[in-house]
Scaffold this active site. Structure first.
Site, PDB file in Angstrom:
ATOM      1  N   GLU A 245       2.388  -0.873  -5.549  1.00 27.53           N
ATOM      2  CA  GLU A 245       2.331   0.035  -4.406  1.00 27.53           C
ATOM      3  C   GLU A 245       1.927  -0.797  -3.199  1.00 27.53           C
ATOM      4  OE1 GLU A 245      -0.069   3.586  -4.865  1.00 27.53           O
ATOM      5  OE2 GLU A 245      -0.701   3.477  -2.770  1.00 27.53           O
ATOM      6  N   GLU A 250      -3.059   3.301   6.222  1.00 28.84           N
ATOM      7  CA  GLU A 250      -3.687   4.563   5.853  1.00 28.84           C
ATOM      8  C   GLU A 250      -4.915   4.763   6.732  1.00 28.84           C
ATOM      9  OE1 GLU A 250      -3.635   5.695   1.379  1.00 28.84           O
ATOM     10  OE2 GLU A 250      -4.009   3.530   1.458  1.00 28.84           O
TER      11      GLU A 250
END
Length: 367
Positions: A245, A250
């Site tokens: 990933e 974020e």
């Protein structure tokens, strides 16, 4: 006698010509006229919709534009007074552009000039040797292009104990969780009938890209409970974290303006605090557009915030457990609500509705 006959003939001819030509006092048909108000449209770079009043002395009228960024709709075009609606698309260019709208009624023509301001979007940037292979400037239509984008549909609690329900484009009540407006993708998180709804979308989910320079310009929402992300997952996903990933950006609302990047794999994963991650302050990330990017090669992954290095990780040659990043990955934008990280300090529903905006996303690869 001859002179008398000549005079009669001349008189008869004069009468005939007078009858054929008509009198100067006879009314002539008036030329048709058509007018518009306003006669010029000055549009911002984001575009917009404009109403123009139209009046004609003719029986009906019409309008068109040959400019591909202008669409025209008419109303009451079979009467002498009506309106037209001109929709100007967002300008992806960093230069001003112009176009015209032409009004018609009989032989009459009237031109409306359209002048649009240049985009403030930065020109395409990529490292030397890279070329643009795919992008979305979100400047066409009101919905995402279904050939490029896929919506996730999952109920609350699907991952990370998050509270939102992901739906396809709209809530059951018809509110948009994703929409394209004024040259931006808007991902909306909102509450309806006691449930939280939001959007999660995938770009080129079946093909993705392997390596490249990938960049997006994003405005983050405000509010405790928000968890926006710009990240990537493998096209041929089998299990997590073995297949990897890549989190380019974020942020969680209870820690405003602190953005982070992370890499997940068997050898480095947040569940045992071994993930590769870095956080930095990005002043104004909530409420302003900033660029988030990644340069991804077979040897290294480096992420950036406004051109500054955020995280850098090398392929150490330890195999797939440490480097599962040689397969195609697809792009994800989503706005989560609550969950293990976003809700770690609770949520404030007064922050809803909340919106994450994406100005553009671009993918470059080596020529």
């Amino acid at each position: 006698m001859k002179q008398l006959m000549l005079n009669v003939l001349m008189f008869s001819l004069a009468v005939t010509l007078s009858g054929c030509g008509g009198s100067e006092d006879d009314p002539q048909p008036a030329a048709v006229t058509i007018t518009a108000s306003p006669q010029e449209i000055n549009a911002p770079a984001d575009g917009g919709t404009y109403t123009v009043s139209v009046t004609t002395t003719g029986k009906e009228w019409g309008a068109y534009s040959e400019a591909d960024f202008i669409t025209v709709e008419t109303r009451n075009a079979t009467s002498q007074q009506g309106t037209l609606t001109a929709t100007v698309a967002g300008n992806p260019n960093t230069t001003q552009r112009t176009g015209t709208i032409v009004l018609m009624s009989g032989a009459a023509r009237q031109t409306i000039n359209v002048v649009q301001a240049p985009s403030e979007k930065q020109a395409y940037y990529a490292p030397e040797g890279y070329t643009l292979v795919w992008h979305d400037e979100f400047d066409k239509g009101s919905e995402l292009n279904a050939d490029d984008w896929t919506h996730e549909v999952k109920n609350a609690g699907w991952v990370n104990h998050e509270l939102q329900n992901y739906v396809n484009h709209k809530t059951p009540e018809g509110s948009f969780v994703t929409e394209v407006r004024n040259g931006k993708l808007r991902i909306n998180c909102l509450k309806e009938n006691g449930k939280i709804y939001s959007g999660r979308v995938y770009a080129k989910v079946k093909s993705g890209w392997t390596y490249g320079y990938i960049e997006a310009s994003i405005k983050l929402p405000k509010g405790k409970g928000t968890w926006p992300a710009f990240w990537m997952m493998p096209v041929n996903f089998r299990s997590w974290p073995a297949d990897g990933e890549i989190d380019i950006m974020e942020e969680v609302g209870y820690h405003p303006d602190y953005v982070s990047s992370s890499l997940h794999a068997n050898a480095h994963v947040h569940t045992n605090n071994t993930q590769v991650t870095h956080e930095m302050k990005c002043e104004g990330a909530e409420g302003e557009f900033h660029t988030y990017a990644m340069l991804w090669t077979a040897k290294n992954i480096t992420t950036y915030v406004d051109g500054k290095v955020q995280l850098s990780y090398d392929n150490k040659g330890k195999g797939r457990d440490d480097w599962p990043y040689d397969d195609p990955f697809y792009i994800i934008f989503n706005l989560a609500w609550g969950g293990d990280w976003g809700g770690a300090q609770g949520v404030d529903e007064n922050a809803l509705p909340a919106t994450m905006e994406v100005d553009y996303v671009r993918v470059f690869q080596k020529k």
